[in-house]
Design an enzyme around this catalytic site. Structure first.
Site, mmCIF file in Angstrom:
data_model
loop_
_atom_site.group_PDB
_atom_site.id
_atom_site.type_symbol
_atom_site.label_atom_id
_atom_site.label_comp_id
_atom_site.label_asym_id
_atom_site.label_seq_id
_atom_site.Cartn_x
_atom_site.Cartn_y
_atom_site.Cartn_z
ATOM 1 C CG ASP A 104 -1.935 1.114 1.208
ATOM 2 O OD1 ASP A 104 -2.554 1.332 0.150
ATOM 3 O OD2 ASP A 104 -2.111 1.778 2.239
ATOM 4 C CG ASP A 107 -0.230 1.866 -3.825
ATOM 5 O OD1 ASP A 107 0.373 2.790 -3.248
ATOM 6 O OD2 ASP A 107 -1.383 1.514 -3.512
ATOM 7 C CG HIS A 126 -7.379 6.996 -1.146
ATOM 8 N ND1 HIS A 126 -7.344 8.372 -1.371
ATOM 9 C CD2 HIS A 126 -6.110 6.654 -0.813
ATOM 10 C CE1 HIS A 126 -6.118 8.817 -1.192
ATOM 11 N NE2 HIS A 126 -5.352 7.795 -0.870
ATOM 12 C CG ASP A 129 -6.104 2.112 1.538
ATOM 13 O OD1 ASP A 129 -5.647 0.957 1.413
ATOM 14 O OD2 ASP A 129 -5.428 3.128 1.308
#
Length: 340
Positions: A104, A107, A126, A129
């Site tokens: 994460d 990236d 996001h 996430d």
């Protein structure tokens, strides 16, 4: 529904003008994690799409959730007198959690390294996430567990909402200010919990337990209906199926958050209510409060969770496809469509 378009033409036009802006003042992130990620990203080949890195990290978080669901389905594995989670599982979960956190973190660096940064990449990152929140928090719960020496399922529900609210609050702030202020707690929690998983395998779960309680203000209609269901449930549904209940709530939250992120990135007005999720929930809560058997209520929970999950996946797939077509890119490849 296969061809349903969730992103309006106005929003697509707004994405064309979008510029990413974020502020990260966390010392752990600035002086430890970013230098680490700058080194790690050099390992990846330049043909590897950033979204593929993002999705791989998300799948690791989901795998941890499924793995702990197998070894600790009802969160009693840490309680005295119950069969504990094997030590090797804690080690695997800890390593995979840190790996997912690393993916994460790299990236975006891979996107800049390959000159492939797009609004789709940020939305994809996001958006996943927001869904990872529920998988991460529920997996952590197995460290404490239920029972006389653990944490009640309702306390964990409160904790889950604190995490969800903190996540959406940062994006609501960005919706109003245009700047994403990255919370300190994210990096600290990811590094700490990855370490705790491994240490738990060495010293045992009891050494890590400390009682905690959060007071939370429920402000929207969705949360109110969930609270009504919890307290008026004929079969005490949260106690019977806590893992599924958390997944249902977390998935609905992720979907609403994604709607907010799309509106924020496209500079369009955010809708007040998400009727696609509210109406099924309202129907189920109404039926339950008229009185149903434990079996029927359990079936309704599983059906609602399935509906929410499928609706969220459909939303995600269609939005990614729309933005991919709009920006003339492939979501999981750096090749251009016109290069075939």
């Amino acid at each position: 529904m296969a061809g349903y378009e969730y992103v309006s033409s106005e929003q697509l036009a707004g994405f064309d003008k979008y510029k990413y802006s974020a502020v990260d003042t966390n010392p752990l992130s600035l002086y430890v994690m970013h230098p680490f990620w700058n080194t790690i990203v050099k390992i990846f080949p330049t043909w590897l799409a950033p979204n593929l890195i993002t999705f791989s990290g998300f799948l690791l978080v989901v795998f941890n959730f499924v793995l702990m669901a197998y070894f600790d389905p009802d969160f009693y594995a840490s309680a005295p007198g119950h069969r504990h989670v094997p030590d090797w599982v804690w080690i695997v979960v800890g390593i995979l959690n840190f790996t997912a956190y690393t993916l994460d973190g790299v990236d975006g660096k891979q996107a800049r390294r390959t000159n492939s940064s797009t609004p789709l990449g940020e939305l994809f990152d996001h958006g996943l996430d927001s869904w990872s929140c529920v998988f991460f928090v529920v997996t952590v719960y197995s460290i404490f567990g239920r029972g006389p020496s653990g944490v009640s399922v309702f306390v964990l529900y409160i904790l889950l909402w604190v995490v969800l609210f903190s996540f959406i609050l940062s994006h609501w702030e960005k919706y109003n200010t245009g700047v994403l202020f990255l919370p300190w707690g994210y990096d600290i929690s990811q590094v700490t919990i990855s370490f705790v998983y491994i240490v738990t395998a060495i010293v045992g779960v009891e050494a890590w337990y400390e009682p905690f309680l959060f007071n939370f203000l429920y402000r929207d209609l969705f949360t109110t209906m969930i609270i009504v269901w919890i307290f008026w449930s004929p079969s005490n549904i949260l106690e019977i199926h806590p893992r599924v209940f958390y997944l249902m709530v977390g998935t609905a939250f992720a979907n609403s958050t994604c709607h907010l992120i799309v509106c924020q990135m496209s500079s369009t007005r955010c809708p007040t209510l998400n009727w696609l999720l509210l109406l099924p929930l309202l129907l189920v809560v109404t039926v339950v409060n008229f009185g149903v058997t434990s079996y029927v209520e359990s079936v309704l929970l599983y059906v609602l969770t399935t509906v929410f999950t499928l609706a969220h996946i459909h939303y995600g797939v269609r939005v990614v496809k729309q933005l991919s077509n709009h920006f003339q890119i492939y979501p999981f490849s750096l090749r251009k469509p016109n290069s075939d």
